[in-house]
Motif scaffolding. Structure first.
Motif, short mmCIF file in Angstrom:
data_model
loop_
_atom_site.label_atom_id
_atom_site.label_comp_id
_atom_site.label_asym_id
_atom_site.label_seq_id
_atom_site.Cartn_x
_atom_site.Cartn_y
_atom_site.Cartn_z
N GLU A 156 44.24 56.26 47.59
CA GLU A 156 43.01 55.42 47.53
C GLU A 156 43.35 54.27 46.51
O GLU A 156 42.33 53.44 46.42
CB GLU A 156 41.90 56.26 47.04
N GLU A 157 44.41 53.84 46.11
CA GLU A 157 44.65 52.72 45.52
C GLU A 157 45.46 51.48 45.98
O GLU A 157 46.48 52.34 46.70
CB GLU A 157 45.41 53.03 44.15
N LEU A 158 45.42 50.64 46.26
CA LEU A 158 46.35 49.37 46.72
C LEU A 158 47.51 49.22 46.06
O LEU A 158 47.72 49.45 44.76
CB LEU A 158 45.54 48.07 46.91
N PRO A 159 48.87 49.17 46.63
CA PRO A 159 50.03 49.10 45.86
C PRO A 159 50.17 47.69 45.16
O PRO A 159 49.48 46.85 45.50
CB PRO A 159 50.98 49.19 46.87
N ALA A 160 51.16 47.62 44.26
CA ALA A 160 51.50 46.21 43.59
C ALA A 160 52.08 45.43 44.74
O ALA A 160 52.97 45.97 45.34
CB ALA A 160 52.07 46.63 42.49
N LEU A 161 51.68 44.22 44.71
CA LEU A 161 52.31 43.33 45.33
C LEU A 161 53.01 42.18 44.68
O LEU A 161 52.54 41.96 43.44
CB LEU A 161 51.47 42.51 46.28
N SER A 162 53.87 41.38 45.20
CA SER A 162 54.53 40.05 44.50
C SER A 162 53.55 39.22 44.32
O SER A 162 52.52 39.28 45.12
CB SER A 162 55.95 39.86 45.33
N ARG A 163 53.72 38.18 43.78
CA ARG A 163 53.06 37.06 43.26
C ARG A 163 52.82 36.39 44.77
O ARG A 163 51.35 35.77 45.07
CB ARG A 163 53.48 36.07 42.17
N VAL A 164 53.82 36.18 45.51
CA VAL A 164 53.81 35.34 46.72
C VAL A 164 52.68 36.11 47.50
O VAL A 164 52.02 35.45 48.42
CB VAL A 164 55.24 35.14 47.28
N ALA A 165 53.01 37.35 47.81
CA ALA A 165 52.20 38.24 48.77
C ALA A 165 50.62 38.17 48.36
O ALA A 165 49.88 38.24 49.17
CB ALA A 165 52.79 39.71 48.99
N GLN A 166 50.64 38.38 46.95
CA GLN A 166 49.24 38.52 46.63
C GLN A 166 48.27 37.06 46.72
O GLN A 166 47.19 37.15 47.12
CB GLN A 166 48.99 38.95 44.91
N ALA A 167 49.26 36.19 46.53
CA ALA A 167 48.52 34.79 46.67
C ALA A 167 48.26 34.59 48.29
O ALA A 167 47.19 33.94 48.65
CB ALA A 167 49.55 33.59 46.31
N ALA A 168 49.13 34.82 49.32
CA ALA A 168 48.94 34.85 50.44
C ALA A 168 47.78 35.52 50.85
O ALA A 168 47.05 35.14 51.84
CB ALA A 168 50.34 35.21 51.34
N SER A 169 47.49 36.78 50.68
CA SER A 169 46.42 37.59 50.93
C SER A 169 45.02 37.03 50.27
O SER A 169 44.18 36.90 50.93
CB SER A 169 46.43 38.99 50.32
N GLU A 170 45.17 36.34 49.17
CA GLU A 170 43.76 35.83 48.64
C GLU A 170 43.40 34.30 49.51
O GLU A 170 42.34 34.13 49.69
CB GLU A 170 44.03 35.41 46.99
N ASP A 171 44.57 33.89 49.68
CA ASP A 171 44.26 32.49 50.62
C ASP A 171 43.53 33.22 51.91
O ASP A 171 42.69 32.35 52.39
CB ASP A 171 45.56 31.87 50.85
N ALA A 172 44.13 34.09 52.52
CA ALA A 172 43.61 34.40 53.87
C ALA A 172 42.24 34.76 53.75
O ALA A 172 41.52 34.59 54.48
CB ALA A 172 44.37 35.67 54.21
N VAL A 173 41.85 35.60 52.51
CA VAL A 173 40.29 36.01 52.27
C VAL A 173 39.59 34.73 52.24
O VAL A 173 38.43 34.72 52.86
CB VAL A 173 40.19 36.71 51.06
N ALA A 174 39.80 33.81 51.43
CA ALA A 174 39.17 32.65 51.37
C ALA A 174 38.98 31.77 52.89
O ALA A 174 37.76 31.43 52.94
CB ALA A 174 39.96 31.64 50.44
N VAL A 175 40.05 31.78 53.47
CA VAL A 175 40.07 31.05 54.80
C VAL A 175 38.92 31.93 55.83
O VAL A 175 38.08 31.30 56.56
CB VAL A 175 41.54 31.04 55.65
N LEU A 176 39.08 33.38 55.72
CA LEU A 176 38.16 34.14 56.58
C LEU A 176 36.88 33.81 56.31
O LEU A 176 35.81 33.68 57.12
CB LEU A 176 38.69 35.51 56.45
N ALA A 177 36.53 33.81 55.09
CA ALA A 177 35.30 33.33 54.52
C ALA A 177 34.57 32.19 54.88
O ALA A 177 33.34 32.03 55.64
CB ALA A 177 35.08 33.71 53.02
N ARG A 178 35.75 31.12 54.89
CA ARG A 178 35.04 29.91 55.23
C ARG A 178 34.71 29.91 56.68
O ARG A 178 33.87 28.99 57.38
CB ARG A 178 36.27 28.61 54.99
N ALA A 179 35.68 30.51 57.74
CA ALA A 179 35.47 30.43 58.97
C ALA A 179 34.12 31.20 59.37
O ALA A 179 33.40 30.63 60.25
CB ALA A 179 36.70 31.21 59.97
N ASP A 180 33.86 32.39 58.55
CA ASP A 180 32.63 33.18 59.00
C ASP A 180 31.53 32.11 58.62
O ASP A 180 30.36 32.37 59.47
CB ASP A 180 32.68 34.29 58.18
#
Length: 433
Positions: A37-61
Motif C-alpha cells: 500500500e506504499e509507493l516505492p521510491a523513485l529517482s529524482r528524474v522519474a519523480q520530477a517527470a510524474s509531478e510534471d505530468a500531474v500538473a499537465v493533466l490538471a491544466r488540461a482538465d
C-alpha cells in the motif's frame, strides 16, 4: 520478491498443432512481487517527470472543463475502435456511431457484429469507470469489482479470474515461444487481491499510482480475455479516484500506439529483477502529457467546428431567403447543432425524443441541415434512408483514431483449426483511441 517459476508444457491434444507447438518442454512464468500500500521510491528524474505530468493533466482538465462530458464519450469511442484492431477487426467511427443508435433495428443492415461488439465495449467502459472511479460508490476496490469490470467489457465470457496458464505474443500456440508468460493461475487471486488493495489504499502521486497499477495488471494478465481493455479502464479509475481528473477522461495508455516498441520496453523494464520502475514511470508520465495535449486539441477542434457549422447554416438560410437567417436559440436546428459532437448520427425519432418536438419538426430541421451540407444522408443496402450523419464531427474521431491506431497480433491468430481452447493471448500492444 519477483521471481520466475519453471513449468512444463505438454499439450494433450496435438492433432491440429504445428510441429513446433507439439513439442513438450519447460518454460518460465514470471511472478511479480506484491505491491502493498506504499509507493516505492523513485529517482529524482522519474519523480520530477510524474509531478510534471500531474500538473499537465490538471491544466488540461481545467481548460476542457464542462466540455469533458461530451469529449469523454468521443475518446472512449475512439479507444474502443483501436481496441477492435487488436482482434483483427476494423470499424470506422461512422459505422460505430450508426451502430450505437441503430443496434436495436435488426433490419437496418448497417450494424455489423463487430460494430455491436465495439458499442458494447464503449458502454461497458463508461459504466465501469463511473462505478469504480467514484470513491463514494466504491469506497474500496475489491477483486470482485475488478472481475465485474472485466465482465462488463467481455460479457460473453464466464466471469472470474483465469484458471489456466496464459501467455502473450509469440509466433505460435505455445508458451515455449511466447514473448511473455504471466504468473501461473495459482498465483492470480493473491496478486489481484493485492492490486485491489493498492488501488484502494495507496496515496501519493496519481500518475505513479496509475502507472504501477496498469503495469501490474498487464503483468498478472488475470483474465482469459479483455485484459487490455480492462487495464486501460483501470488507469481511468485510478486517476478519477485520486481526483487527478474531474472533468475529462485522458486515455493515457493509448498514446503508446504511436510507439508500441516503447510501451513493450517499458513493461519489460518494470518486470526486470530488480525492477527498472523509473523507466516505466517516465514513459508513462510522458504519455500522460501527450494524451492531455491531444484531448485539449480535440476539444478545441470541436469548438471551432461548432462555430463553422453554425456560420454555414446562417449562410444557407440567408441564401434560401429563410428568416431569420440566424435561427432563434430555441429552434430545433440550433438544438441539433449544439449536440452534434455527442449525437453525430440522428433519426427523426431520436431528434423528436431528444428535443421534445414533433416528428414533422424534427424532419424539417434534419432536412434543412442536410440541404445546408452539415448533415449527410445515409441509406441502407436497399436504398432506404436510415439516418442523418454529421460527417465532419465523425472525421475528427477518425483522425484521432487513425493517428493512434493499435495494430497488434496475438496467439489467437495462430490457433489451429479445431485446436484446444486458446487461453488469454492478448498482445501486450500499445493502446490508444
Amino acid at each position: 520478491m519477483a521471481h520466475y517459476v519453471d513449468l512444463l508444457w505438454n499439450p494433450e491434444d496435438i492433432t491440429h498443432l504445428g510441429r513446433k507447438d507439439r513439442a513438450p518442454g519447460r518454460y518460465r512464468a514470471y511472478v511479480p512481487d506484491e505491491l502493498g500500500e506504499e509507493l516505492p521510491a523513485l529517482s529524482r528524474v522519474a519523480q520530477a517527470a510524474s509531478e510534471d505530468a500531474v500538473a499537465v493533466l490538471a491544466r488540461a482538465d481545467e481548460r476542457i472543463g464542462d466540455r469533458g462530458g461530451y469529449l469523454n464519450h468521443l475518446l472512449i469511442r475512439s479507444e474502443s475502435i483501436s481496441s477492435s484492431w487488436i482482434e483483427g477487426n476494423s470499424i470506422s467511427p461512422k459505422k460505430l456511431a450508426i451502430a450505437e443508435l441503430l443496434d436495436h433495428r435488426a433490419g437496418s443492415g448497417l450494424s455489423t457484429r463487430v460494430a455491436l461488439d465495439v458499442v458494447a465495449n464503449v458502454r461497458a467502459t463508461e459504466e465501469a469507470i463511473a462505478e469504480l472511479g467514484d470513491r463514494e460508490r466504491a469506497p474500496d476496490v475489491t477483486t470482485a469489482d475488478i472481475e465485474r469490470l472485466q465482465h462488463l467489457i467481455e460479457p460473453r465470457l464466464e466471469p472470474g479470474l483465469r484458471t489456466e496458464q496464459n501467455w502473450v505474443g509469440g509466433p505460435g500456440w505455445s508458451p515455449l515461444r511466447a514473448d511473455f508468460v504471466p504468473p501461473p493461475e495459482t498465483e492470480v487471486r493473491r496478486l489481484v487481491d493485492d492490486l485491489a488493495g493498492f488501488v484502494t489504499a495507496t496515496s501519493g502521486n496519481p500518475v505513479v499510482r496509475a502507472a504501477i497499477a496498469h503495469a501490474q495488471f498487464e503483468t498478472i494478465h488475470p483474465f482469459v480475455d479483455g485484459n487490455g481493455r480492462t487495464g486501460r479502464a483501470l488507469i481511468h479509475t485510478v486517476l478519477r479516484r485520486a481526483d487527478a481528473l474531474r472533468n475529462t477522461l485522458i486515455p493515457i495508455s493509448t498514446v503508446f500506439a504511436g510507439d508500441t516498441d516503447r510501451y513493450i520496453a517499458g513493461l519489460s523494464a518494470y518486470r526486470e529483477i530488480p525492477s527498472r520502475l523509473d523507466e516505466w514511470v517516465i514513459s508513462f508520465a510522458e504519455a500522460a502529457e501527450l494524451a492531455a495535449g491531444n484531448a485539449v486539441r480535440l476539444a478545441e477542434d470541436i469548438a471551432t467546428l461548432d462555430g463553422e457549422v453554425r456560420e454555414n447554416l446562417i449562410r444557407f438560410r440567408a441564401e434560401q431567403g429563410i428568416t431569420p437567417a440566424s435561427p432563434r436559440s430555441d429552434a430545433v436546428v440550433v438544438k441539433i447543432l449544439s449536440a452534434l459532437a455527442t449525437e453525430p448520427v440522428l433519426t427523426i425519432e431520436r431528434v423528436a425524443a431528444l428535443h421534445e418536438v414533433s416528428a414533422a419538426a424534427a424532419h424539417r430541421a434534419l432536412t434543412q441541415l442536410a440541404d445546408a451540407g452539415i448533415l449527410g444522408r445515409t441509406k441502407n443496402q436497399k436504398g432506404k434512408l436510415i439516418c442523418w450523419t454529421a460527417d465532419r464531427y465523425l472525421a475528427l474521431v477518425s483522425l484521432t483514431e487513425r493517428s493512434n491506431r493499435v495494430g497488434a497480433g496475438d496467439t489467437g491468430h495462430g490457433r489451429p483449426r479445431r485446436g484446444p481452447p486458446v487461453p488469454a493471448v492478448r498482445q501486450l500492444g500499445a493502446l490508444r483511441p
